[in-house]
Design a protein around this motif. Structure first.
Motif, PDB file in Angstrom:
ATOM      1  N   CYS A 308       0.832  -1.207   0.000  1.00  0.00           N
ATOM      2  CA  CYS A 308       0.000   0.000   0.000  1.00  0.00           C
ATOM      3  C   CYS A 308       0.867   1.258   0.000  1.00  0.00           C
ATOM      4  O   CYS A 308       0.566   2.230  -0.700  1.00  0.00           O
ATOM      5  N   MET A 309       1.937   1.238   0.767  1.00  0.00           N
ATOM      6  CA  MET A 309       2.860   2.372   0.779  1.00  0.00           C
ATOM      7  C   MET A 309       3.473   2.583  -0.607  1.00  0.00           C
ATOM      8  O   MET A 309       3.606   3.723  -1.082  1.00  0.00           O
ATOM      9  N   LYS A 310       3.819   1.487  -1.256  1.00  0.00           N
ATOM     10  CA  LYS A 310       4.425   1.562  -2.581  1.00  0.00           C
ATOM     11  C   LYS A 310       3.463   2.176  -3.596  1.00  0.00           C
ATOM     12  O   LYS A 310       3.817   3.069  -4.373  1.00  0.00           O
ATOM     13  N   TYR A 311       2.212   1.717  -3.607  1.00  0.00           N
ATOM     14  CA  TYR A 311       1.245   2.203  -4.595  1.00  0.00           C
ATOM     15  C   TYR A 311       0.730   3.602  -4.270  1.00  0.00           C
ATOM     16  O   TYR A 311       0.338   4.342  -5.181  1.00  0.00           O
ATOM     17  N   LEU A 312       0.721   3.983  -3.000  1.00  0.00           N
ATOM     18  CA  LEU A 312       0.394   5.364  -2.647  1.00  0.00           C
ATOM     19  C   LEU A 312       1.435   6.324  -3.219  1.00  0.00           C
ATOM     20  O   LEU A 312       1.102   7.402  -3.727  1.00  0.00           O
ATOM     21  N   THR A 325      -4.833   3.022   5.545  1.00  0.00           N
ATOM     22  CA  THR A 325      -4.780   1.698   4.909  1.00  0.00           C
ATOM     23  C   THR A 325      -4.358   0.627   5.911  1.00  0.00           C
ATOM     24  O   THR A 325      -4.864  -0.500   5.866  1.00  0.00           O
ATOM     25  N   CYS A 326      -3.456   0.975   6.812  1.00  0.00           N
ATOM     26  CA  CYS A 326      -3.045   0.014   7.852  1.00  0.00           C
ATOM     27  C   CYS A 326      -4.203  -0.339   8.771  1.00  0.00           C
ATOM     28  O   CYS A 326      -4.343  -1.498   9.204  1.00  0.00           O
ATOM     29  N   GLN A 327      -5.064   0.641   9.077  1.00  0.00           N
ATOM     30  CA  GLN A 327      -6.239   0.374   9.910  1.00  0.00           C
ATOM     31  C   GLN A 327      -7.218  -0.550   9.201  1.00  0.00           C
ATOM     32  O   GLN A 327      -7.792  -1.454   9.819  1.00  0.00           O
ATOM     33  N   VAL A 328      -7.415  -0.341   7.900  1.00  0.00           N
ATOM     34  CA  VAL A 328      -8.301  -1.221   7.133  1.00  0.00           C
ATOM     35  C   VAL A 328      -7.742  -2.635   7.098  1.00  0.00           C
ATOM     36  O   VAL A 328      -8.482  -3.625   7.241  1.00  0.00           O
ATOM     37  N   VAL A 329      -6.431  -2.775   6.930  1.00  0.00           N
ATOM     38  CA  VAL A 329      -5.798  -4.094   6.930  1.00  0.00           C
ATOM     39  C   VAL A 329      -6.003  -4.790   8.267  1.00  0.00           C
ATOM     40  O   VAL A 329      -6.298  -5.994   8.321  1.00  0.00           O
ATOM     41  N   LYS A 330      -5.893  -4.038   9.346  1.00  0.00           N
ATOM     42  CA  LYS A 330      -6.058  -4.616  10.678  1.00  0.00           C
ATOM     43  C   LYS A 330      -7.504  -5.016  10.937  1.00  0.00           C
ATOM     44  O   LYS A 330      -7.771  -6.090  11.502  1.00  0.00           O
ATOM     45  N   VAL A 356      -3.114  -6.615  -6.377  1.00  0.00           N
ATOM     46  CA  VAL A 356      -4.506  -6.199  -6.600  1.00  0.00           C
ATOM     47  C   VAL A 356      -5.187  -5.907  -5.269  1.00  0.00           C
ATOM     48  O   VAL A 356      -5.960  -4.952  -5.147  1.00  0.00           O
ATOM     49  N   GLN A 357      -4.900  -6.718  -4.256  1.00  0.00           N
ATOM     50  CA  GLN A 357      -5.490  -6.514  -2.938  1.00  0.00           C
ATOM     51  C   GLN A 357      -5.044  -5.189  -2.334  1.00  0.00           C
ATOM     52  O   GLN A 357      -5.862  -4.449  -1.757  1.00  0.00           O
ATOM     53  N   ALA A 358      -3.763  -4.855  -2.461  1.00  0.00           N
ATOM     54  CA  ALA A 358      -3.254  -3.592  -1.915  1.00  0.00           C
ATOM     55  C   ALA A 358      -3.917  -2.400  -2.581  1.00  0.00           C
ATOM     56  O   ALA A 358      -4.277  -1.417  -1.919  1.00  0.00           O
ATOM     57  N   VAL A 359      -4.082  -2.480  -3.896  1.00  0.00           N
ATOM     58  CA  VAL A 359      -4.733  -1.392  -4.629  1.00  0.00           C
ATOM     59  C   VAL A 359      -6.198  -1.276  -4.218  1.00  0.00           C
ATOM     60  O   VAL A 359      -6.730  -0.162  -4.081  1.00  0.00           O
ATOM     61  N   ALA A 360      -6.869  -2.406  -4.005  1.00  0.00           N
ATOM     62  CA  ALA A 360      -8.271  -2.387  -3.568  1.00  0.00           C
ATOM     63  C   ALA A 360      -8.410  -1.719  -2.203  1.00  0.00           C
ATOM     64  O   ALA A 360      -9.390  -0.991  -1.957  1.00  0.00           O
ATOM     65  N   ILE A 361      -7.455  -1.934  -1.310  1.00  0.00           N
ATOM     66  CA  ILE A 361      -7.491  -1.285   0.016  1.00  0.00           C
ATOM     67  C   ILE A 361      -7.405   0.230  -0.136  1.00  0.00           C
ATOM     68  O   ILE A 361      -8.118   0.979   0.545  1.00  0.00           O
ATOM     69  N   ILE A 362      -6.533   0.702  -1.027  1.00  0.00           N
ATOM     70  CA  ILE A 362      -6.397   2.146  -1.255  1.00  0.00           C
ATOM     71  C   ILE A 362      -7.702   2.729  -1.796  1.00  0.00           C
ATOM     72  O   ILE A 362      -8.125   3.818  -1.386  1.00  0.00           O
ATOM     73  N   GLU A 560     -12.244  -7.322  -6.495  1.00  0.00           N
ATOM     74  CA  GLU A 560     -11.365  -7.325  -5.314  1.00  0.00           C
ATOM     75  C   GLU A 560     -11.760  -6.231  -4.332  1.00  0.00           C
ATOM     76  O   GLU A 560     -11.691  -6.425  -3.116  1.00  0.00           O
ATOM     77  N   VAL A 561     -12.180  -5.062  -4.852  1.00  0.00           N
ATOM     78  CA  VAL A 561     -12.675  -3.989  -3.985  1.00  0.00           C
ATOM     79  C   VAL A 561     -13.896  -4.467  -3.216  1.00  0.00           C
ATOM     80  O   VAL A 561     -14.038  -4.211  -2.005  1.00  0.00           O
ATOM     81  N   SER A 562     -14.780  -5.186  -3.888  1.00  0.00           N
ATOM     82  CA  SER A 562     -15.985  -5.715  -3.236  1.00  0.00           C
ATOM     83  C   SER A 562     -15.638  -6.695  -2.127  1.00  0.00           C
ATOM     84  O   SER A 562     -16.284  -6.708  -1.073  1.00  0.00           O
ATOM     85  N   LEU A 563     -14.607  -7.519  -2.342  1.00  0.00           N
ATOM     86  CA  LEU A 563     -14.200  -8.481  -1.314  1.00  0.00           C
ATOM     87  C   LEU A 563     -13.648  -7.785  -0.079  1.00  0.00           C
ATOM     88  O   LEU A 563     -13.939  -8.184   1.057  1.00  0.00           O
TER      89      LEU A 563
END
Length: 589
Positions: A308-312, A325-330, A356-362, A560-563
């Motif tokens: 997530c840090m990389k894609y941000l 994003t870290c809070q959403v992951v947690k 794809v998952q990291a981008v969906a979190i963002i 993936e965003v939906s998941l």
């Protein structure tokens, strides 16, 4: 002109491929079909001065050419081994450790040959037309009774099959030595010994090796080593020609003749697709019966917090978003080791789509902050713009509208160059592939004509020299505070979007819409719902932005965003349900 004297000349005409020659008055051979005159001439030696001599014909390099035409006896699996070796070497030049080739990828390939019964078994199956007789002295060098162990020491390195095929019998080899008659080693319809049968083979339970599956092997090896290359990076490096894939057969040794049915096996004229390679990766891992892969921990590059840090940074978003994003992951639990680690022998074997998952979190965080309904994001942009005008010396607030304009212009330019590069890509290999040895001369002649026409056409259209391929990089977009042409938003603040509540910060936006109506009806009936055809323009832009970044379909990213949303709101819904049940119990007492 004497036709009888030219009968001993058996080469095919380079123009019409006919074998019908005559002699000109100068002693040169000419084709009686198309009247093409060759440079080869028949030299007549004066036998008057030198007795007991014979008239000899000069045939330049004919014997050497015939010897080269036959080439080595090789199998399709050896061709794929050669390609895997090339791809492993390319990954090594990209910074991957050498153990990926000599230990991990080699062992995966060895395991595949045994599982598919092509080698390292008592009766390797090559063709149904003949039985393979394994030399007894070679059995001592192979571990026939036991399966190869992962990451173990090997008695021989992972080398290209070309140099291996002609080595001595006493040398340890990765393929058994086969005895075959002279008639069996020659294949009319393919350069390889088993090309015809391999193209027809459909054995149940056996994963057939193909060009896309070579990338699946490479990605499995990268995943085992926990390297800093995601699947989207791997496919992009293939597209940028840093990893051999398209026309990789042209790097085969000269003695490995490839024609006929081999063309359908090794020649490919389509770019690898993310979804297809992802499915084939799971398919290959399941077929090989691989054990659980090394754990993906928080300090690993594939962990969502790091990606997530990389894609941000890649899409020029504020650094402060990383905390969200870290809070959403947690909250969703998608950062847990058991969730991230690939286990092929599990009941539901599946690997995480890490990038794809990291981008969906963002994207989910952007929806939490701005709602992305073509209304709230622009209202917040107006507030940020007014604040930045009044407080030019302070840290600027993040302006979504300005970011949208900068990114749209940048992505459009990048996408145009990418589409032009794809349109100009030459699919035909420098080494022509012909259907049979009879057609070789015609194919080579046509190839020469095509190359000549391309040079002439490129000279007329554009006189500028061709730019070489760019050096590989993990980032497609680069941003800097010193760049005056484009604004860098990394240091911008989210103060205009967040508000203080007690001792914590929450979003000013209290609404959210889920990406599918199904989840909305299940978990949050109070929020606004949208049909897929009525998505806001800002949400569509963000989907297109990240889809282009990863070279995937927008529908694939949307799923993936939906998941991620499902996991997030399911957790939130279950917590609120527990609180309400506790309050009801208190009231009863």
């Amino acid at each position: 002109m004497d036709l009888d004297e030219a009968k001993e000349f058996k080469e095919r005409c380079t123009q019409c491929a006919a074998v019908s020659w005559g002699l000109t008055d100068e002693g040169k051979y000419y084709c009686t079909s198309c009247h093409n005159v060759t440079e080869i001439s028949k030299e007549v030696i004066n036998t008057g001065d030198i007795p007991n001599t014979k008239i000899q014909a000069i045939n330049r390099g004919l014997k050497r050419k015939r010897k080269l035409e036959k080439g080595w006896d090789w199998y399709v699996c050896e061709g794929f081994q050669c390609i895997l070796c090339q791809q492993a070497e390319a990954l090594k030049t990209l910074g991957v450790g050498p153990e990926l080739k000599n230990e991990v990828l080699h062992n995966f390939w060895k395991r595949y040959l045994q599982k598919s019964k092509q080698a390292y078994c008592k009766n390797p199956i090559y063709t149904s037309r003949r039985k393979a007789v394994v030399l007894e002295e070679n059995l001592s060098h192979s571990d026939w009774e036991s399966e190869p162990e992962l990451l173990s020491d090997f008695s021989f390195p992972f080398v290209e099959s070309g140099a291996e095929s002609q080595s001595d019998v006493n040398t340890q080899k990765s393929f058994p030595v086969i005895k075959a008659s002279q008639s069996e080693t020659a294949s009319v319809c393919s350069g390889s010994l088993d090309g015809v049968e391999y193209s027809r083979r459909k054995e149940k339970g056996i994963v057939k090796m193909t060009m896309p599956r070579t990338l699946a092997f490479c990605y499995l090896s990268l995943l085992w080593q926990r390297e800093t290359i995601t699947l989207s990076d791997l496919l992009r490096f293939v597209e940028e020609d840093h990893i051999p894939y398209i026309n990789s057969f042209q790097h085969f040794p000269e003695e490995m003749k490839l024609y006929g049915r081999d063309k359908g096996i090794f020649a490919i004229e389509s770019w690898p697709d993310y979804e297809d390679i992802y499915k084939k990766t799971i398919e290959v891992a399941t077929f090989l019966d691989l054990p659980r892969f090394p754990d993906i921990t928080e300090d690993c590059y594939l962990h969502p917090n790091i990606l997530c840090m990389k894609y941000l940074m890649e899409v020029n978003l504020p650094d402060e978003m990383h905390n969200l994003t870290c809070q959403v992951v947690k909250l969703t639990g998608i950062g847990e080791v058991d969730f991230l680690t690939f286990d092929p022998i599990a009941k539901m074997a599946k690997t995480v789509k890490y990038d794809v998952q990291a981008v969906a979190i963002i994207i989910v965080v952007l929806k939490l902050l701005f709602l992305l309904d073509d209304n709230l994001e622009w209202s917040l942009s107006n507030l940020a713009e007014k604040h930045n005008e009044k407080n030019k010396e302070d840290n600027p607030w993040f302006d979504f509208r300005k970011w949208y304009q900068v990114m749209k212009r940048t992505v459009d330019e990048k996408k145009q160059k990418w589409e032009e590069a794809r349109a100009k890509y030459i699919w035909k290999s420098e080494k022509p592939v012909y259907h049979s040895s009879i057609d070789k001369s015609v194919v080579y002649k046509r190839r020469e004509m095509v190359v000549s026409l391309q040079k002439q056409f490129s000279t007329l259209v554009d006189s500028t020299p061709t730019v070489g391929k760019k050096s590989p990089s993990s980032f497609q977009f680069s941003w800097s505070e010193e760049d005056t042409d484009r604004t860098c938003f990394h240091g911008h603040s989210l103060q205009g979007i967040l508000k203080k509540k007690d001792q914590s910060l929450t979003t000013k936006n209290s609404l959210y819409w889920l990406s599918t109506q199904k989840f909305c009806k299940s978990y949050c009936k109070h929020v606004t719902t949208y049909e897929e055809s009525n998505y806001s323009l800002s949400y569509q832009f963000i989907l297109n932005l990240f889809s282009f970044l990863l070279r995937i379909k927008t529908s694939f990213l949307h799923e993936e965003v939906s998941l991620v949303e499902k996991k997030l709101f399911k957790t939130k819904y279950s917590k609120t349900k527990k609180k309400s049940s506790r309050s009801r119990k208190v009231r009863r007492y």
